[in-house]
Design a protein around this motif. Sequence first.
Motif, mmCIF file in Angstrom:
data_model
loop_
_atom_site.group_PDB
_atom_site.id
_atom_site.type_symbol
_atom_site.label_atom_id
_atom_site.label_comp_id
_atom_site.label_asym_id
_atom_site.label_seq_id
_atom_site.Cartn_x
_atom_site.Cartn_y
_atom_site.Cartn_z
ATOM 1 N N ASN A 71 0.860 -1.177 0.000
ATOM 2 C CA ASN A 71 0.000 0.000 0.000
ATOM 3 C C ASN A 71 0.901 1.233 0.000
ATOM 4 O OD1 ASN A 71 -2.068 1.811 0.218
ATOM 5 N ND2 ASN A 71 -2.918 0.982 2.115
ATOM 6 N N LEU A 72 0.837 2.029 -1.073
ATOM 7 C CA LEU A 72 1.728 3.163 -1.252
ATOM 8 C C LEU A 72 0.948 4.450 -1.427
ATOM 9 C CD1 LEU A 72 4.111 1.648 -3.968
ATOM 10 C CD2 LEU A 72 4.490 1.682 -1.518
ATOM 11 N N MET A 73 1.587 5.567 -1.081
ATOM 12 C CA MET A 73 1.029 6.881 -1.360
ATOM 13 C C MET A 73 2.050 7.688 -2.142
ATOM 14 S SD MET A 73 -1.689 8.774 -1.036
ATOM 15 C CE MET A 73 -2.642 8.256 0.387
ATOM 16 N N LEU A 74 1.606 8.232 -3.290
ATOM 17 C CA LEU A 74 2.417 9.154 -4.077
ATOM 18 C C LEU A 74 2.042 10.561 -3.642
ATOM 19 C CD1 LEU A 74 2.159 6.468 -5.802
ATOM 20 C CD2 LEU A 74 2.461 7.920 -7.812
ATOM 21 N N HIS A 75 3.031 11.338 -3.168
ATOM 22 C CA HIS A 75 2.761 12.629 -2.556
ATOM 23 C C HIS A 75 2.998 13.770 -3.540
ATOM 24 C CE1 HIS A 75 2.333 10.922 1.477
ATOM 25 N NE2 HIS A 75 3.337 10.122 1.155
ATOM 26 N N GLY A 76 1.898 14.467 -3.898
ATOM 27 C CA GLY A 76 2.011 15.625 -4.755
ATOM 28 C C GLY A 76 2.425 16.876 -4.001
ATOM 29 N N GLY A 77 1.984 16.987 -2.730
ATOM 30 C CA GLY A 77 2.323 18.144 -1.928
ATOM 31 C C GLY A 77 1.321 19.270 -2.067
ATOM 32 N N GLU A 78 1.354 20.202 -1.122
ATOM 33 C CA GLU A 78 0.395 21.305 -1.073
ATOM 34 C C GLU A 78 0.468 22.180 -2.319
ATOM 35 O OE1 GLU A 78 -2.731 23.199 0.321
ATOM 36 O OE2 GLU A 78 -1.753 21.745 1.649
ATOM 37 N N ASN A 79 1.663 22.342 -2.867
ATOM 38 C CA ASN A 79 1.847 23.198 -4.039
ATOM 39 C C ASN A 79 2.112 22.376 -5.301
ATOM 40 O OD1 ASN A 79 1.669 25.677 -2.503
ATOM 41 N ND2 ASN A 79 3.705 25.188 -1.708
ATOM 42 N N ALA A 80 1.402 21.279 -5.430
ATOM 43 C CA ALA A 80 1.614 20.375 -6.559
ATOM 44 C C ALA A 80 1.379 21.070 -7.889
ATOM 45 C CB ALA A 80 0.688 19.168 -6.443
ATOM 46 N N LYS A 100 -0.559 14.396 -15.656
ATOM 47 C CA LYS A 100 0.602 13.604 -15.263
ATOM 48 C C LYS A 100 1.428 14.374 -14.235
ATOM 49 C CE LYS A 100 0.952 11.289 -19.744
ATOM 50 N NZ LYS A 100 1.799 10.945 -20.906
ATOM 51 N N HIS A 101 2.133 13.621 -13.410
ATOM 52 C CA HIS A 101 3.063 14.220 -12.456
ATOM 53 C C HIS A 101 4.143 13.191 -12.136
ATOM 54 C CE1 HIS A 101 3.336 17.262 -8.872
ATOM 55 N NE2 HIS A 101 4.456 17.164 -9.573
ATOM 56 N N ASN A 102 5.392 13.559 -12.336
ATOM 57 C CA ASN A 102 6.523 12.656 -12.111
ATOM 58 C C ASN A 102 7.396 13.143 -10.966
ATOM 59 O OD1 ASN A 102 5.626 11.142 -14.239
ATOM 60 N ND2 ASN A 102 7.406 11.471 -15.540
ATOM 61 N N ALA A 103 8.330 12.281 -10.574
ATOM 62 C CA ALA A 103 9.311 12.565 -9.514
ATOM 63 C C ALA A 103 8.632 12.875 -8.184
ATOM 64 C CB ALA A 103 10.253 13.690 -9.929
ATOM 65 N N LEU A 104 7.597 12.092 -7.856
ATOM 66 C CA LEU A 104 6.872 12.277 -6.600
ATOM 67 C C LEU A 104 7.476 11.408 -5.507
ATOM 68 C CD1 LEU A 104 3.201 12.188 -7.925
ATOM 69 C CD2 LEU A 104 4.576 14.202 -7.373
ATOM 70 N N ALA A 105 7.505 11.953 -4.279
ATOM 71 C CA ALA A 105 7.967 11.191 -3.125
ATOM 72 C C ALA A 105 6.950 10.097 -2.795
ATOM 73 C CB ALA A 105 8.165 12.113 -1.937
ATOM 74 N N LEU A 106 7.440 9.042 -2.146
ATOM 75 C CA LEU A 106 6.628 7.872 -1.809
ATOM 76 C C LEU A 106 6.619 7.631 -0.310
ATOM 77 C CD1 LEU A 106 7.779 5.185 -4.414
ATOM 78 C CD2 LEU A 106 5.417 5.920 -4.084
ATOM 79 N N SER A 107 5.533 7.045 0.162
ATOM 80 C CA SER A 107 5.506 6.486 1.510
ATOM 81 C C SER A 107 4.695 5.202 1.471
ATOM 82 C CB SER A 107 4.903 7.474 2.512
ATOM 83 O OG SER A 107 3.538 7.713 2.224
ATOM 84 N N GLY A 108 4.900 4.350 2.465
ATOM 85 C CA GLY A 108 4.181 3.081 2.521
ATOM 86 C C GLY A 108 5.119 1.904 2.465
#
Length: 337
Positions: free
Chosen positions: A146-155, A174-182
């Motif tokens: 289970n992963l989350m791709l983080h766009g951030g507040e100012n995506a 599309k959005h690339n180079a996003l940080a991950l968690s999970g």
Amino acid sequence: MLSAPPENNLLGTDGLPRFGYFASPVTRLNLAQFTYYNVMDRPASALAKYLHYKQFQFVSISHADWQIGVAIADIRYAASAFCYFYQRSTQQLDEISLLKPFSLGVQMSNTPVAGSARINGKQHICLTPKGYNWQLTLQGELLSGNLMLHGGENAQPIALCTPTGYNGWTYTQKHNALALSGELHYRGTALDLSTALAGYDFSAGYMRRETSWRWGSISATLPQGRFGLNLANGVNETGATENCLWLDGRLQLLPPVSIGLNRQQPTQPWQFSSTDQQVCLQFTPQQCRRERLNLGILASNFRQYCGFFSGSILLQNGEKLILDQVPGLAEDHFARW
């Protein structure tokens, strides 16, 4: 808590899509309100309006040692999905593919900011946009987690809609180079996600009956920061392109590019270049995830390559960004749908 994107409808009050770039993601596609005409400028039937709509969602996860690709596509006559794990050191690709006639049991997200796309089989896949973030849930022998791709507040995703063919349209986000968690496991072994980056693709609309595209994508860490790249030929090219890069989350639009490859010699490098030489890249393929299907009325010739990019891109500030064997993806696809 991350704030939700502002309300942003794709269709205007006249039932037609708004074309061009969007400062924030579309939150409603409003397909029921779309005024769809046939090529003789007569109202299309309800069946044609349903069958001609296509949608696909894709997530890539890139690590220095491996690459993951996950996709769900609904072309109405059928839905398909794939999930693969590629080990760079051995050049081995391990994959699972799914096919559901008439899209039975398959669900797609209504917008790129909400809902869920899911398909079940020997590999369960669920893609859930949550505003500027995307959640990926996998369950199966190949991949689970289970992963989350983080766009951030100012995506700053690339979001645009362009005319397609005579009477259609395509919305792409599309959005690339996003940080991950999970957490994520490959065949029961936990993967280290601390340095991995991810990207997503939401594309939907009334595309050409015969559609083809070439595409290149990167999510990687460079000395200058987190770097994402998206280059494409073949779909969004009427008045705007989806070509862009991200550097530490900041979006920069790029000019049209030509993408050259030799299909008969697939191991030869591809060339990605713009006429002003702002983009001058070479992609060297290593391994390929491929699928060919020819049913006459429907056909697909799909190849997605894992490999490396080298070359240069000129940034807005005048700096030349040098790429030296940066991991990435390239794709060559024909579809009759």
